[in-house]
Write an enzyme that holds these catalytic residues in place. Structure first.
Site, PDB file in Angstrom:
ATOM      1  CG  HIS A  50      -5.760  -2.557   0.565  1.00  0.00           C
ATOM      2  ND1 HIS A  50      -5.006  -2.180  -0.518  1.00  0.00           N
ATOM      3  CD2 HIS A  50      -5.269  -1.857   1.633  1.00  0.00           C
ATOM      4  CE1 HIS A  50      -4.104  -1.290  -0.135  1.00  0.00           C
ATOM      5  NE2 HIS A  50      -4.236  -1.079   1.166  1.00  0.00           N
TER       6      HIS A  50
ATOM      7  CB  SER B 252      -0.963  -0.076   1.185  1.00  0.00           C
ATOM      8  OG  SER B 252      -2.115   0.636   0.883  1.00  0.00           O
TER       9      SER B 252
ATOM     10  CE  LYS C 143       0.001   5.219  -1.869  1.00  0.00           C
ATOM     11  NZ  LYS C 143      -1.028   4.598  -2.610  1.00  0.00           N
TER      12      LYS C 143
HETATM   13  C1  GCU Z   1      -5.275   4.823   1.967  1.00  0.00           C
HETATM   14  C2  GCU Z   1      -4.697   5.599   0.816  1.00  0.00           C
HETATM   15  C3  GCU Z   1      -3.931   4.697  -0.147  1.00  0.00           C
HETATM   16  C4  GCU Z   1      -2.930   3.857   0.601  1.00  0.00           C
HETATM   17  C5  GCU Z   1      -3.598   3.125   1.739  1.00  0.00           C
HETATM   18  C6  GCU Z   1      -2.642   2.368   2.648  1.00  0.00           C
HETATM   19  O1  GCU Z   1      -6.306   3.985   1.508  1.00  0.00           O
HETATM   20  O2  GCU Z   1      -5.739   6.281   0.178  1.00  0.00           O
HETATM   21  O3  GCU Z   1      -3.266   5.473  -1.127  1.00  0.00           O
HETATM   22  O4  GCU Z   1      -2.273   2.986  -0.268  1.00  0.00           O
HETATM   23  O5  GCU Z   1      -4.272   4.054   2.565  1.00  0.00           O
HETATM   24  O6  GCU Z   1      -1.483   2.687   2.727  1.00  0.00           O
HETATM   25  O7  GCU Z   1      -3.124   1.462   3.341  1.00  0.00           O
END
Ligand code: GCU
Length: 431
Positions: free
Chosen positions: A410, A269, A273
């Site tokens: 997720h 997540s 990135k």
């Molecule tokens: C939020 C955010 C995402 C990210 C996620 C996470 O949902 O909007 O961009 O990837 O958190 O890190 O769990």
């Protein structure tokens, strides 16, 4: 070169109708594939001056530096290098950890060389039986090193944490109840059994995950006299986290038990990135793994499916550099898109994983970014993804670029780790 027409053709097939790209009112979250606007991706193999990049040396000398510069200036922000006075301090070693199957080490990376100064703590498990240096999976964690495993020998983090009662975080601090709270995300046994070490760092050691105008975390260590916050093209929080991953490799290079030339960086997540950006800026990461990284990670920004640039910059104004906000509801003006982030990792193996219920992260956009990085891999003599068809759930595909769409939500699950271990075994050891 056939790349540009092929990219456009693929999108025309996928885009049945369009809606206005920029509107005064922020668009609702789009989860409808038929409403993905038509768009043209910047071609990774056409330079800013229009030159076609058709040799490896043109890629390395001209186009890659150009793309890297654009990501630094416009998306993640520029990061400093390794601090000159940085030192390492091994703070604990237990060679009978996890019922004697592992060696557990804790290492503090002292950014100014001062034990009481800013630092990050690296937790390392390595197989007890290993002979010679072992390859390493490295990843940041969300709530402290002690959350990856219910192991009383791991130092409980004292740092600020995002609120999360369920994980035992009370008043923004970890409690004993948070030990092992995120263990399901870390396949410690499987990693060790496959002959790898696992190293992890709490991301908040580098920069606590909230917008404080960059007063805490590592940013102020590098301010010019009088500087109050990063310049518009200087690092945000994701770049600071990625910087910390590179500092961990600096340590691995000094530890004869770890193979610093075989480090796979993995993140989930927001930390996925981060893993991609770390892999783009630091070629010492031999494999890069993005788990459900979504917007600002593996997903193409121009698709505006699920989370968008405007949404992410509003909810998390500290993650990217200030310049990235220019592209809120303005994705078509981005000089890059996320397929080029993956291309920066070429020819090193990269794995992108999506989850079928994770629409916020745009699984198709993640697949397409992996697909459109492929021309760069091919130019450098690697096969890339090897298919232009998004696979059904639980069907890993790819060669030097790997991809799967796991069934479910997720998360990081043991299915994901199994694929990462297979991928690392293949690329590190030809197994
Ligand atoms: C939020 C955010 C995402 C990210 C996620 C996470 O949902 O909007 O961009 O990837 O958190 O890190 O769990």
């Amino acid at each position: 070169m056939a790349t540009a027409p092929r990219i456009i053709a693929t999108f025309l097939l996928l885009s049945v109708c369009t809606f206005p790209a920029a509107s005064a009112q922020r668009a609702e979250t789009n989860y409808d594939e038929s409403k993905v606007p038509s768009y043209t991706l910047p071609d990774p193999l056409i330079a800013e001056d229009g030159q076609v990049i058709d040799t490896a040396s043109l890629w390395w000398e001209k186009r890659r530096p150009e793309i890297l510069e654009l990501f630094e200036r416009e998306v993640y922000g520029r990061s400093p290098g390794r601090p000159e006075s940085m030192e390492f301090q091994v703070t604990s070693v237990d060679d009978q950890a996890l019922e004697s199957t592992a060696i557990r080490k804790e290492v503090s990376v002292l950014f100014t060389g001062e034990p009481d100064g800013p630092k990050m703590d690296v937790l390392i498990y390595q197989p007890a039986a290993a002979e010679g240096p072992v390859p390493v999976f490295l990843g940041l964690n969300f709530f402290g090193n002690h959350t990856i495993r219910d192991d009383p020998g791991i130092t409980l983090s004292q740092q600020w944490m995002r609120p999360n009662r369920e994980l035992g975080i009370v008043d923004n601090r970890a409690t004993e109840a948070s030990r092992g709270a995120n263990a399901s995300r870390w396949a410690v046994e499987d990693i060790l059994a496959a002959g790898y070490a696992l190293a992890t760092i709490y991301c908040g050691d580098l920069d606590p995950d909230f917008d404080d105008g960059f007063q805490n975390g590592v940013h102020p260590l590098f301010y010019r006299p009088g500087q109050q916050r990063p310049d518009p093209d200087q690092w945000g929080t994701i770049a600071a986290w990625a910087w910390g991953l590179s500092r961990a490799v600096d340590y691995f290079e000094t530890d004869p038990q770890l193979d610093a030339e075989r480090v796979a960086v993995m993140g989930h997540s927001r930390l996925g990135k981060t893993a991609l950006w770390a892999g783009a800026v630091d070629p010492r990461f031999a494999i890069v793994i993005s788990n459900n990284s979504g917007c600002g990670g593996a997903a193409l920004s121009r698709r505006r499916f699920g989370e968008t640039v405007a949404r992410i910059n509003t909810s998390f104004p500290h993650w990217f550099c200030e310049n990235f906000k220019k592209y809120n509801d303005n994705e078509d003006q981005l000089p890059v898109d996320q397929h080029q982030l993956i291309a920066l990792i070429a020819p090193r193996p990269v794995y992108v994983a999506s989850a079928s219920e994770d629409r916020w992260a745009d699984p198709r956009g993640e697949f397409l970014a992996a697909l459109h990085a492929e021309p760069v891999y091919q130019l450098l003599g690697k096969p890339g993804l090897g298919t232009d068809q998004m696979p059904p759930v639980n069907t890993p595909v790819g060669h030097t670029i790997g991809y799967h769409l796991r069934e479910g939500r997720h998360a990081v699950e043991s299915y994901d780790w199994q694929q990462y271990l297979n991928f690392a075994n293949k690329h590190f050891f030809g197994k």
